[in-house]
Design a protein around this motif. Structure first.
Motif, PDB file in Angstrom:
ATOM      1  N   TRP A   1      -4.272   7.198   3.091  1.00 30.60           N
ATOM      2  CA  TRP A   1      -4.769   5.847   3.362  1.00 30.60           C
ATOM      3  C   TRP A   1      -5.505   5.818   4.700  1.00 30.60           C
ATOM      4  CZ3 TRP A   1      -5.704   1.976   0.347  1.00 30.60           C
ATOM      5  CH2 TRP A   1      -4.930   1.754  -0.802  1.00 30.60           C
ATOM      6  N   GLY A   2      -4.945   6.482   5.699  1.00 33.58           N
ATOM      7  CA  GLY A   2      -5.609   6.533   6.997  1.00 33.58           C
ATOM      8  C   GLY A   2      -6.939   7.250   6.947  1.00 33.58           C
TER       9      GLY A   2
ATOM     10  N   TYR B   1      -7.017   0.485  -4.207  1.00 31.84           N
ATOM     11  CA  TYR B   1      -5.766  -0.292  -4.230  1.00 31.84           C
ATOM     12  C   TYR B   1      -5.340  -0.601  -5.663  1.00 31.84           C
ATOM     13  CZ  TYR B   1      -2.475  -4.107  -3.542  1.00 31.84           C
ATOM     14  OH  TYR B   1      -1.357  -4.894  -3.586  1.00 31.84           O
TER      15      TYR B   1
ATOM     16  N   THR C   1     -18.103  -0.349   0.394  1.00 33.99           N
ATOM     17  CA  THR C   1     -16.834   0.077   0.985  1.00 33.99           C
ATOM     18  C   THR C   1     -15.704  -0.863   0.597  1.00 33.99           C
ATOM     19  OG1 THR C   1     -17.991   1.061   2.872  1.00 33.99           O
ATOM     20  CG2 THR C   1     -15.651   0.610   3.147  1.00 33.99           C
TER      21      THR C   1
ATOM     22  N   VAL D   1      -8.903   7.434   4.309  1.00 36.56           N
ATOM     23  CA  VAL D   1      -9.839   6.531   3.620  1.00 36.56           C
ATOM     24  C   VAL D   1     -10.431   5.526   4.602  1.00 36.56           C
ATOM     25  CG1 VAL D   1      -9.986   4.668   1.924  1.00 36.56           C
ATOM     26  CG2 VAL D   1      -8.786   6.775   1.346  1.00 36.56           C
ATOM     27  N   VAL D   2      -9.588   4.922   5.422  1.00 35.61           N
ATOM     28  CA  VAL D   2     -10.065   3.939   6.395  1.00 35.61           C
ATOM     29  C   VAL D   2     -10.990   4.603   7.412  1.00 35.61           C
ATOM     30  CG1 VAL D   2      -9.361   2.356   8.233  1.00 35.61           C
ATOM     31  CG2 VAL D   2      -8.045   2.458   6.101  1.00 35.61           C
ATOM     32  N   LEU D   3     -10.597   5.778   7.908  1.00 32.82           N
ATOM     33  CA  LEU D   3     -11.382   6.465   8.926  1.00 32.82           C
ATOM     34  C   LEU D   3     -12.753   6.873   8.395  1.00 32.82           C
ATOM     35  CD1 LEU D   3     -11.548   7.693  11.751  1.00 32.82           C
ATOM     36  CD2 LEU D   3     -10.449   9.749  10.855  1.00 32.82           C
TER      37      LEU D   3
ATOM     38  N   SER E   1     -14.325   5.641   5.861  1.00 31.10           N
ATOM     39  CA  SER E   1     -15.106   4.447   5.544  1.00 31.10           C
ATOM     40  C   SER E   1     -15.794   3.896   6.790  1.00 31.10           C
ATOM     41  CB  SER E   1     -14.201   3.371   4.931  1.00 31.10           C
ATOM     42  OG  SER E   1     -13.651   3.809   3.705  1.00 31.10           O
ATOM     43  N   LEU E   2     -15.090   3.892   7.916  1.00 27.69           N
ATOM     44  CA  LEU E   2     -15.683   3.433   9.172  1.00 27.69           C
ATOM     45  C   LEU E   2     -16.803   4.366   9.615  1.00 27.69           C
ATOM     46  CD1 LEU E   2     -12.473   2.340  11.138  1.00 27.69           C
ATOM     47  CD2 LEU E   2     -14.180   0.863  10.049  1.00 27.69           C
TER      48      LEU E   2
ATOM     49  N   CYS F   1     -13.869   6.921  -4.823  1.00 28.52           N
ATOM     50  CA  CYS F   1     -12.766   5.994  -4.571  1.00 28.52           C
ATOM     51  C   CYS F   1     -11.790   5.966  -5.746  1.00 28.52           C
ATOM     52  CB  CYS F   1     -13.309   4.595  -4.296  1.00 28.52           C
ATOM     53  SG  CYS F   1     -14.212   4.434  -2.735  1.00 28.52           S
TER      54      CYS F   1
ATOM     55  N   VAL G   1     -12.498   0.244  -1.628  1.00 29.84           N
ATOM     56  CA  VAL G   1     -11.112   0.121  -1.170  1.00 29.84           C
ATOM     57  C   VAL G   1     -10.299  -0.711  -2.149  1.00 29.84           C
ATOM     58  CG1 VAL G   1      -9.643  -0.800   0.661  1.00 29.84           C
ATOM     59  CG2 VAL G   1     -11.690   0.472   1.258  1.00 29.84           C
TER      60      VAL G   1
ATOM     61  N   THR H   1       0.863  -1.189   0.000  1.00 38.02           N
ATOM     62  CA  THR H   1       0.000   0.000   0.000  1.00 38.02           C
ATOM     63  C   THR H   1       0.894   1.232   0.000  1.00 38.02           C
ATOM     64  OG1 THR H   1      -0.135  -0.108   2.413  1.00 38.02           O
ATOM     65  CG2 THR H   1      -1.911  -1.116   1.174  1.00 38.02           C
TER      66      THR H   1
END
Length: 439
Positions: free
Chosen positions: A33-34, A82, A74, A36-38, A40-41, A396, A78, A26
């Motif tokens: 990236w962080g 990627y 989601t 995107v994860v945050l 998404s949650l 995305c 993601v 990644t």
């Protein structure tokens, strides 16, 4: 009976080795990236909360169906990020012209044959997978690829009106003109983002001001008609039979005029229902914690609580502090993209990363402004947070392209290193050393 030998603990891949593999695969800006994860949650939590009552009514008590849908979108999003971030971003320069030319007939087809919702034709349905997509999202992505390409190739003559400015501004005018009949707010945001990118791309300020003046003509016409036709009552039986009233009958022009009148003139009792419920949701949230996750009250009354007005649900459940945190996240995203722009050695990648980041952040600001009633109601979603759909996937895709540019920047700076492999980790035949070379 075959005897199995137990492995030594030292022969098992370490957590550090697995982490290095993940970091290697990644690439790009780790902060993005962080984010995107945050986001998404946050999206999964808020969409599940906002759609509980809707799912109960539509699917006979199955309140989890939208949760599974959002989790699926989601995961697909993601994976799309990627996949795109592993592609060399120069490929997007090669396909930019093809995508731009393809988006024009798609927008024309959508205007005449697309699915009509709220008097606006914005969607087309893909026949095989039954997915409804908003063609303007594809057009915007293609547009920013194309004008980034043009800006990078026209730098030596960018100040010239015919050779530099017209080739850059013409595709913007075409796309915005095709989006405008069904979605004026989307067209204005796309045009504003394009002009901002042109300004950074050294386009003459005089030419930019000329474009802004031309773009303000339809906006001024809408405001003028809204002022002339407003009689203080907004009742159908009291309409004036003037030329301005006849103009309001064309397409969605009347809808735009009504929204301006509601925003400028409407009193508390005349405020549109969506705006009223959004204000109540925001008032329900306290300064610090709000009502708590899943405890929204207005989700039962607020239309599009999971989509256009999801930010008001965030404030209701997580308080003003949660709303401010969302603003902070998008600002960090913009800052990191600007950092990529400044570090990118080539013009196309720099303009591409900046243009895509601008359109996402400006869209987020517009959505938040609508929710808190700073601007008239528009139909824009909150990127990466609103319920999944074609808009979510194209968001995305844009982030994946930005990370592709960031990955290339790291390679140019020599910051991408091979993953460290445990020197005792067994590999099919033989053993690998720390450089990953099989002995």
């Amino acid at each position: 009976m075959i005897e199995t030998k137990d492995k030594l603990f030292s022969q098992m891949p370490s957590v550090e080795g697995m982490r290095n593999q993940l970091v290697y695969r990644t690439r790009g800006d780790k902060f993005i990236w962080g984010i995107v994860v945050l986001l998404s949650l946050v999206s999964i939590l808020v969409v599940y909360s906002a759609t509980g009552s809707l799912a109960y009514k539509m699917y006979k008590g199955n309140t989890s169906i939208y949760l599974f849908k959002q989790v699926s979108f989601t995961m697909i999003g993601v994976l799309l990020i990627y996949f795109l971030h592993r592609i060399n971003y120069t490929l997007f320069s090669r396909v930019a012209t093809i995508l731009f030319l393809l988006s024009i007939p798609l927008l024309i087809y959508t205007l005449f044959f697309g699915a009509k919702i709220n008097d606006g034709s914005r969607w087309i349905k893909l026949p095989i997978i039954n997915l409804t997509i908003q063609t303007s999202d594809l057009a915007k992505l293609a547009l920013f690829m194309y004008i980034s390409r043009m800006l990078s190739k026209k730098q030596e003559m960018i100040k010239d009106f015919k050779k530099g400015f017209l080739p850059v501004v013409t595709p913007v005018l075409i796309i915005c003109a095709l989006i405008m009949p069904a979605n004026l707010s989307n067209a204005l945001l796309t045009g504003a983002t394009s002009l901002l990118l042109m300004f950074i791309g050294r386009v003459s300020i005089r030419h930019i001001l000329l474009t802004i003046g031309v773009a303000l003509i339809p906006v001024a016409l809408i405001v003028l008609v809204a002022v002339v036709t407003y009689d203080g009552k907004q009742k159908e039986d009291n309409k004036k039979t003037t030329a301005a009233e006849k103009v309001k009958s064309f397409g969605r022009f009347g809808t735009w005029v009504k929204r301006v009148q509601d925003f400028v003139y409407a009193k508390d009792t005349e405020t549109p229902y969506q705006v009223q419920q959004a204000k109540i949701a925001i008032a329900n949230g306290s300064v610090l914690v709000g009502l708590g996750p899943g405890n929204s009250r207005q989700r039962n009354f607020l239309p599009q609580a999971y989509n256009d007005f999801i930010y008001s649900i965030i404030i209701e459940e997580y308080g003003l502090l949660g709303g401010a945190f969302m603003i902070f996240i998008y600002l960090v995203f913009l800052f990191r993209c600007i950092r990529i722009f400044r570090r990118c050695p080539y013009a196309f990648g720099a303009f591409l990363a900046l243009g895509l980041s601008f359109t996402l952040v400006i869209q987020a600001v517009a959505n938040m402004a609508v929710n808190v009633n700073i601007v008239p109601v528009t139909g824009v979603t909150l990127p990466l947070v609103s319920m999944g759909g074609s808009s979510f996937l194209f968001t995305c895709a844009a982030i994946g392209i930005i990370l592709s540019v960031a990955r290339n920047v790291e390679q140019q700076e020599g910051k991408v290193q091979e993953p460290v492999v445990d020197h005792l980790a067994p590999v099919e035949e033989g053993i690998v050393d720390q450089q990953g070379v099989k002995k």
